[in-house]
Design a protein around this motif. Structure first.
Motif, PDB file in Angstrom:
ATOM      1  N   ASP A 224      36.085 -37.623  63.135  1.00 15.10           N
ATOM      2  CA  ASP A 224      35.793 -38.120  61.795  1.00 15.10           C
ATOM      3  C   ASP A 224      36.206 -39.572  61.620  1.00 15.10           C
ATOM      4  N   GLU A 225      37.073 -40.058  62.492  1.00 16.82           N
ATOM      5  CA  GLU A 225      37.561 -41.425  62.388  1.00 16.82           C
ATOM      6  C   GLU A 225      37.108 -42.244  63.600  1.00 16.82           C
ATOM      7  N   VAL A 226      37.263 -43.554  63.497  1.00 15.43           N
ATOM      8  CA  VAL A 226      37.058 -44.411  64.654  1.00 15.43           C
ATOM      9  C   VAL A 226      38.418 -44.878  65.160  1.00 15.43           C
ATOM     10  N   ASP A 227      38.443 -45.254  66.420  1.00 10.71           N
ATOM     11  CA  ASP A 227      39.683 -45.706  67.042  1.00 10.71           C
ATOM     12  C   ASP A 227      39.341 -46.879  67.953  1.00 10.71           C
ATOM     13  N   ALA A 228      40.254 -47.820  68.058  1.00  9.79           N
ATOM     14  CA  ALA A 228      39.997 -49.012  68.871  1.00  9.79           C
ATOM     15  C   ALA A 228      39.628 -48.653  70.305  1.00  9.79           C
ATOM     16  N   SER A 229      40.195 -47.551  70.810  1.00 13.26           N
ATOM     17  CA  SER A 229      39.922 -47.173  72.202  1.00 13.26           C
ATOM     18  C   SER A 229      38.478 -46.738  72.404  1.00 13.26           C
ATOM     19  N   TYR A 230      37.794 -46.291  71.343  1.00  9.58           N
ATOM     20  CA  TYR A 230      36.406 -45.863  71.477  1.00  9.58           C
ATOM     21  C   TYR A 230      35.510 -47.078  71.731  1.00  9.58           C
ATOM     22  N   LEU A 231      35.578 -48.043  70.839  1.00 11.26           N
ATOM     23  CA  LEU A 231      34.776 -49.258  71.024  1.00 11.26           C
ATOM     24  C   LEU A 231      35.151 -49.962  72.319  1.00 11.26           C
ATOM     25  N   GLN A 232      36.443 -49.999  72.612  1.00  8.57           N
ATOM     26  CA  GLN A 232      36.882 -50.684  73.825  1.00  8.57           C
ATOM     27  C   GLN A 232      36.346 -50.001  75.079  1.00  8.57           C
ATOM     28  N   ALA A 233      36.193 -48.681  75.040  1.00 10.28           N
ATOM     29  CA  ALA A 233      35.639 -47.968  76.190  1.00 10.28           C
ATOM     30  C   ALA A 233      34.222 -48.440  76.475  1.00 10.28           C
ATOM     31  N   GLY A 234      33.429 -48.653  75.421  1.00 15.97           N
ATOM     32  CA  GLY A 234      32.080 -49.175  75.612  1.00 15.97           C
ATOM     33  C   GLY A 234      32.088 -50.590  76.131  1.00 15.97           C
ATOM     34  N   LEU A 235      32.973 -51.422  75.595  1.00 11.36           N
ATOM     35  CA  LEU A 235      33.061 -52.814  76.044  1.00 11.36           C
ATOM     36  C   LEU A 235      33.532 -52.900  77.492  1.00 11.36           C
ATOM     37  N   ASP A 236      34.455 -52.025  77.869  1.00 13.83           N
ATOM     38  CA  ASP A 236      34.910 -51.993  79.260  1.00 13.83           C
ATOM     39  C   ASP A 236      33.779 -51.574  80.199  1.00 13.83           C
ATOM     40  N   GLU A 237      32.931 -50.660  79.717  1.00 14.84           N
ATOM     41  CA  GLU A 237      31.781 -50.235  80.518  1.00 14.84           C
ATOM     42  C   GLU A 237      30.801 -51.391  80.697  1.00 14.84           C
ATOM     43  N   VAL A 238      30.643 -52.204  79.648  1.00 14.59           N
ATOM     44  CA  VAL A 238      29.817 -53.406  79.755  1.00 14.59           C
ATOM     45  C   VAL A 238      30.359 -54.325  80.840  1.00 14.59           C
ATOM     46  N   ALA A 239      31.667 -54.560  80.803  1.00 15.55           N
ATOM     47  CA  ALA A 239      32.287 -55.462  81.777  1.00 15.55           C
ATOM     48  C   ALA A 239      32.143 -54.930  83.202  1.00 15.55           C
ATOM     49  N   GLN A 240      32.307 -53.623  83.357  1.00 10.44           N
ATOM     50  CA  GLN A 240      32.242 -53.021  84.683  1.00 10.44           C
ATOM     51  C   GLN A 240      30.833 -53.050  85.259  1.00 10.44           C
ATOM     52  N   ARG A 241      29.841 -52.759  84.428  1.00  5.88           N
ATOM     53  CA  ARG A 241      28.468 -52.642  84.918  1.00  5.88           C
ATOM     54  C   ARG A 241      27.714 -53.972  84.930  1.00  5.88           C
ATOM     55  N   TYR A 242      28.006 -54.834  83.944  1.00  3.91           N
ATOM     56  CA  TYR A 242      27.176 -56.035  83.779  1.00  3.91           C
ATOM     57  C   TYR A 242      27.960 -57.338  83.777  1.00  3.91           C
ATOM     58  N   GLY A 243      29.285 -57.249  83.871  1.00  6.17           N
ATOM     59  CA  GLY A 243      30.102 -58.448  83.947  1.00  6.17           C
ATOM     60  C   GLY A 243      30.491 -58.994  82.593  1.00  6.17           C
ATOM     61  N   ASP A 244      29.529 -59.112  81.704  1.00  9.47           N
ATOM     62  CA  ASP A 244      29.812 -59.606  80.360  1.00  9.47           C
ATOM     63  C   ASP A 244      28.702 -59.168  79.415  1.00  9.47           C
ATOM     64  N   LEU A 245      28.848 -59.552  78.161  1.00 10.91           N
ATOM     65  CA  LEU A 245      27.882 -59.124  77.160  1.00 10.91           C
ATOM     66  C   LEU A 245      26.495 -59.686  77.438  1.00 10.91           C
ATOM     67  N   GLU A 246      26.432 -60.921  77.907  1.00 16.93           N
ATOM     68  CA  GLU A 246      25.139 -61.519  78.227  1.00 16.93           C
ATOM     69  C   GLU A 246      24.408 -60.686  79.270  1.00 16.93           C
ATOM     70  N   GLY A 247      25.129 -60.210  80.286  1.00 22.80           N
ATOM     71  CA  GLY A 247      24.518 -59.362  81.304  1.00 22.80           C
ATOM     72  C   GLY A 247      24.015 -58.055  80.729  1.00 22.80           C
ATOM     73  N   TYR A 248      24.778 -57.485  79.812  1.00 21.77           N
ATOM     74  CA  TYR A 248      24.361 -56.237  79.171  1.00 21.77           C
ATOM     75  C   TYR A 248      23.084 -56.437  78.363  1.00 21.77           C
ATOM     76  N   LEU A 249      23.039 -57.501  77.583  1.00 20.88           N
ATOM     77  CA  LEU A 249      21.873 -57.750  76.751  1.00 20.88           C
ATOM     78  C   LEU A 249      20.639 -58.078  77.568  1.00 20.88           C
ATOM     79  N   GLN A 250      20.806 -58.906  78.585  1.00 18.12           N
ATOM     80  CA  GLN A 250      19.651 -59.372  79.357  1.00 18.12           C
ATOM     81  C   GLN A 250      19.269 -58.408  80.474  1.00 18.12           C
ATOM     82  N   ASP A 251      20.242 -57.972  81.246  1.00 17.48           N
ATOM     83  CA  ASP A 251      19.945 -57.097  82.392  1.00 17.48           C
ATOM     84  C   ASP A 251      19.927 -55.617  82.002  1.00 17.48           C
ATOM     85  N   GLY A 252      20.862 -55.219  81.139  1.00 17.03           N
ATOM     86  CA  GLY A 252      20.927 -53.818  80.730  1.00 17.03           C
ATOM     87  C   GLY A 252      19.869 -53.437  79.715  1.00 17.03           C
TER      88      GLY A 252
END
Length: 270
Positions: A224-252
Motif C-alpha cells: 500500500d505504500e512506496v519505499d525508496a528501495s522500490y524505485l532504487q531497485a528499478g534504477l539499479d536495474e537500469v544501471a546494470q543493464r544499460y549503464g545509465d538512463l540515456e541507455g535505458y531510454l535509447q537502447d532499452g
C-alpha cells in the motif's frame, strides 16, 4: 549506482503550457498532483514546467464536479496504465475534452508474482516489480509508446494507474529525469505518494489488523505504500543493464533523440 539524469543538452524551448500554474486539489480521486511538483528546480537552475503532465490514482470515483475541474485544466489525453480487466471492472469517469488511452504497462493482467508470506518477502516482491519495468521487453515497449504519445500530445495529460504510486511513480520519475531533475528531488516526489495516501493506508491497516492480525496488516501495508528501495531497485536495474538512463531510454525503450528532445522541451519552463 543510480543512473545520471543528464541526457542531452537542454532544448532552449519554452513549454506551451509552462505558464499554467493552476493548482487543483481533488478529494474524489487519490494521489492527484502535478508531475513537476511545485516546479522542480533542475540541474541547470531552470524549472520543470507545471501544467504539462499530471498524475493520480484511478478515476473511477471521480465526481462530476471534480471532472469539471480536470476539464478546466485543458486535458487532452488520459493514459490509464491498468490492465484491461481492471479497467473494465472500475472504468474511468469521463473528462470532457480528454481522450482515454489504455496502456497496460504491466503488459498482462497483474504484476509479477512473489512471496507475500512475510514483510521481507512482500518488500522483495515490490522491488521485483520495479526491476521488471526495465527487464521486461513487453513493459519497455508499452512505456516507449506512452512516452512517445506524451511527447506529441497537443495539451496537458494525466497519467494514472490504480493507486498512482508504482506504475505511475515509475513513469513520473522517468519524466522528471528527462527534464533534468536531481536524484533527491525525484525520490522525494516519488515518496510523496505516502503522504497523499496516508489516510487510506491507515484505514486499511486498522481493518486488516482487526480481522487478520498485525502480521498480515504489516504485509499488506508493504504494497500500500512506496519505499525508496522500490524505485532504487528499478534504477539499479537500469544501471546494470544499460549503464545509465540515456541507455535505458535509447537502447532499452528505443526512443529517438527527437522524442527525448520533444519531451524535454515540454517538461521545462525554459
Amino acid at each position: 549506482v543510480t543512473p545520471t539524469p543528464s541526457l542531452t543538452k537542454p532544448v532552449a524551448s519554452r513549454s506551451p503550457a509552462a505558464s499554467v500554474l493552476t493548482s487543483v486539489t481533488l478529494t474524489s480521486v487519490l494521489n492527484f498532483r502535478d508531475v513537476a511538483g511545485a516546479g522542480l528546480t533542475l540541474s541547470d537552475g531552470e524549472q520543470m514546467a507545471r501544467g504539462v503532465v499530471y498524475r493520480s490514482g484511478k478515476l473511477a470515483s471521480l465526481s462530476s464536479t471534480e471532472s469539471e475541474l480536470l476539464a478546466g485544466l485543458g486535458l487532452t489525453d488520459i493514459f490509464d496504465l491498468r490492465s484491461p480487466s481492471v479497467a473494465e471492472r472500475t472504468p474511468d469517469e469521463a473528462v470532457d475534452g480528454a481522450t482515454n488511452h489504455l496502456v497496460n504497462l504491466f503488459a498482462g493482467d497483474s504484476a509479477t508474482s512473489g512471496n507475500n508470506d512475510s514483510v521481507a518477502g512482500a518488500q522483495e516482491h515490490m522491488r521485483a516489480i520495479y526491476r521488471q519495468f526495465v527487464a521486461s521487453e513487453a513493459q519497455r515497449d508499452r512505456l516507449a509508446v506512452l512516452l512517445e504519445d506524451i511527447a506529441v500530445a497537443e495539451g496537458p495529460v494525466l497519467v494514472h494507474c490504480t493507486a498512482g504510486k508504482d506504475r505511475t511513480g515509475w513513469v513520473a520519475a522517468m519524466l522528471q529525469y528527462i527534464a533534468g531533475a536531481s536524484d533527491q528531488d525525484v525520490m522525494a516526489e516519488y515518496l510523496a505518494s505516502n503522504n497523499y495516501r496516508a489516510d487510506l493506508v491507515a484505514e486499511r491497516y486498522a481493518k486488516t489488523q482487526a480481522k487478520e492480525g498485525t502480521l498480515q496488516a504489516d504485509i499488506e501495508r508493504v504494497g500500500d505504500e512506496v519505499d525508496a528501495s522500490y524505485l532504487q531497485a528499478g534504477l539499479d536495474e537500469v544501471a546494470q543493464r544499460y549503464g545509465d538512463l540515456e541507455g535505458y531510454l535509447q537502447d532499452g525503450l528505443g526512443l529517438t533523440d527527437t522524442t527525448i528532445s520533444q519531451l524535454r522541451a515540454k517538461l521545462r519552463v525554459g
